[in-house]
Design a protein around this motif. Structure first.
Motif, PDB file in Angstrom:
ATOM      1  N   ARG A  12       0.849  -1.189   0.000  1.00  0.00           N
ATOM      2  CA  ARG A  12       0.000   0.000   0.000  1.00  0.00           C
ATOM      3  C   ARG A  12       0.886   1.240   0.000  1.00  0.00           C
ATOM      4  O   ARG A  12       2.011   1.234   0.500  1.00  0.00           O
ATOM      5  N   ILE A  13       0.402   2.314  -0.589  1.00  0.00           N
ATOM      6  CA  ILE A  13       1.113   3.588  -0.502  1.00  0.00           C
ATOM      7  C   ILE A  13       0.798   4.180   0.866  1.00  0.00           C
ATOM      8  O   ILE A  13      -0.360   4.397   1.208  1.00  0.00           O
ATOM      9  N   SER A  14       1.837   4.388   1.662  1.00  0.00           N
ATOM     10  CA  SER A  14       1.621   4.925   3.005  1.00  0.00           C
ATOM     11  C   SER A  14       2.117   6.359   3.090  1.00  0.00           C
ATOM     12  O   SER A  14       2.909   6.808   2.261  1.00  0.00           O
ATOM     13  N   TRP A  15       1.640   7.071   4.088  1.00  0.00           N
ATOM     14  CA  TRP A  15       2.056   8.447   4.324  1.00  0.00           C
ATOM     15  C   TRP A  15       2.802   8.504   5.662  1.00  0.00           C
ATOM     16  O   TRP A  15       2.574   7.702   6.555  1.00  0.00           O
ATOM     17  N   ALA A  16       3.712   9.444   5.774  1.00  0.00           N
ATOM     18  CA  ALA A  16       4.498   9.579   6.992  1.00  0.00           C
ATOM     19  C   ALA A  16       5.119  10.963   7.030  1.00  0.00           C
ATOM     20  O   ALA A  16       5.137  11.687   6.029  1.00  0.00           O
ATOM     21  N   THR A  17       5.630  11.317   8.203  1.00  0.00           N
ATOM     22  CA  THR A  17       6.318  12.589   8.396  1.00  0.00           C
ATOM     23  C   THR A  17       7.820  12.345   8.455  1.00  0.00           C
ATOM     24  O   THR A  17       8.273  11.435   9.160  1.00  0.00           O
ATOM     25  N   LEU A  18       8.575  13.130   7.722  1.00  0.00           N
ATOM     26  CA  LEU A  18      10.032  13.028   7.765  1.00  0.00           C
ATOM     27  C   LEU A  18      10.530  13.658   9.063  1.00  0.00           C
ATOM     28  O   LEU A  18      10.272  14.836   9.331  1.00  0.00           O
TER      29      LEU A  18
END
Length: 250
Positions: A149-155
């Protein structure tokens, strides 16, 4: 010539292609090739390409690698969210079912209740991995589903091409799929030249533990919404899959 669509396709498709999971073997051409080379390679992705073709046909957009279609496929929302799900399912199955074989016997019109013209549906609905959950060997299916799945996150930290991010992971609690609280993990950058522009605190997209690019707030919203919607409909199917037949003793 607008190359945003081919560029986005290459960045999001490169990680699983590099790992040998999908698409043709010329992974480096996605990273180093011209837009025309990327177009030629995209046509050989048996997963993503049929979606883009169907979306192009249904929207009247001539180019399946138009940025609007590519963005909508990878992240959800956008132009694809306006399509009729029943019509989309019928067109998609007509294209992919003849290539699938008996291993993909679940590819029937029943998928219309889960379908969406995006990658998240492909991962949870078309790929068979969610159907292996609850059989006593859940670690590998969850790993594949969470990675694909394409996931989102904070750098949160960077050291050259090694990035530290904070984002939710996919969990299976034997009652359903859900996203965890955000946790720290490390990912890599492929050499697309996108990492120098990143700043700590940026939202990023991740595919198979590789950076795909920076996400705008609206893109994060669409990706979260499409993921949550897909988990909801997948959990509904899994609950029916694991419930005892009617009339059987409890």
């Amino acid at each position: 010539m607008d190359t945003r669509g081919t560029d986005m396709f290459a960045r999001y498709a490169h990680a699983p292609n590099h790992l040998g999971y999908c698409g043709p073997p010329e992974a480096d051409a996605l990273r180093t090739g011209s837009p025309d080379q990327v177009r030629a390679l995209a046509r050989r992705f048996s997963g993503a390409w049929p979606y883009l073709r169907v979306m192009a046909d249904m929207t009247g957009i001539a180019d399946p690698l138009d940025y609007r279609l590519v963005e909508s496929y990878w992240l959800g929302g956008g132009i694809g969210a306006q399509l009729d799900r029943g019509d989309f399912t019928a067109h998609l199955l007509a294209m992919i079912t003849p290539l699938a074989g008996q291993y993909w016997s679940h590819l029937t019109a029943d998928l219309a209740t889960e379908s969406a013209p995006n990658h998240c549906f492909h991962v949870f609905g078309v790929y068979p991995w969610s159907r292996f959950l609850g059989r006593g060997m859940d670690d590998h299916p969850i790993h594949v589903l969470d990675s694909c799945r394409i996931s989102w996150a904070t750098l949160v930290h960077r050291n050259g091409k090694d990035l530290t991010i904070l984002g939710p992971r996919l969990l299976w609690d034997h009652a359903g799929l859900r996203l965890s609280d955000p946790s720290v993990r490390h990912i890599e950058c492929d050499d697309f030249g996108i990492e120098p522009a990143l700043r700590i605190g940026d939202q990023v997209a991740v595919h198979w533990d590789r950076l795909c690019g920076r996400l705008e707030p609206a893109q994060v919203h669409d990706l979260q919404a499409s993921t949550e919607r897909q988990l909801f409909v997948t959990n509904h199917r899994l609950a029916e899959q694991h419930s005892p037949p009617r009339g059987s003793p409890m």
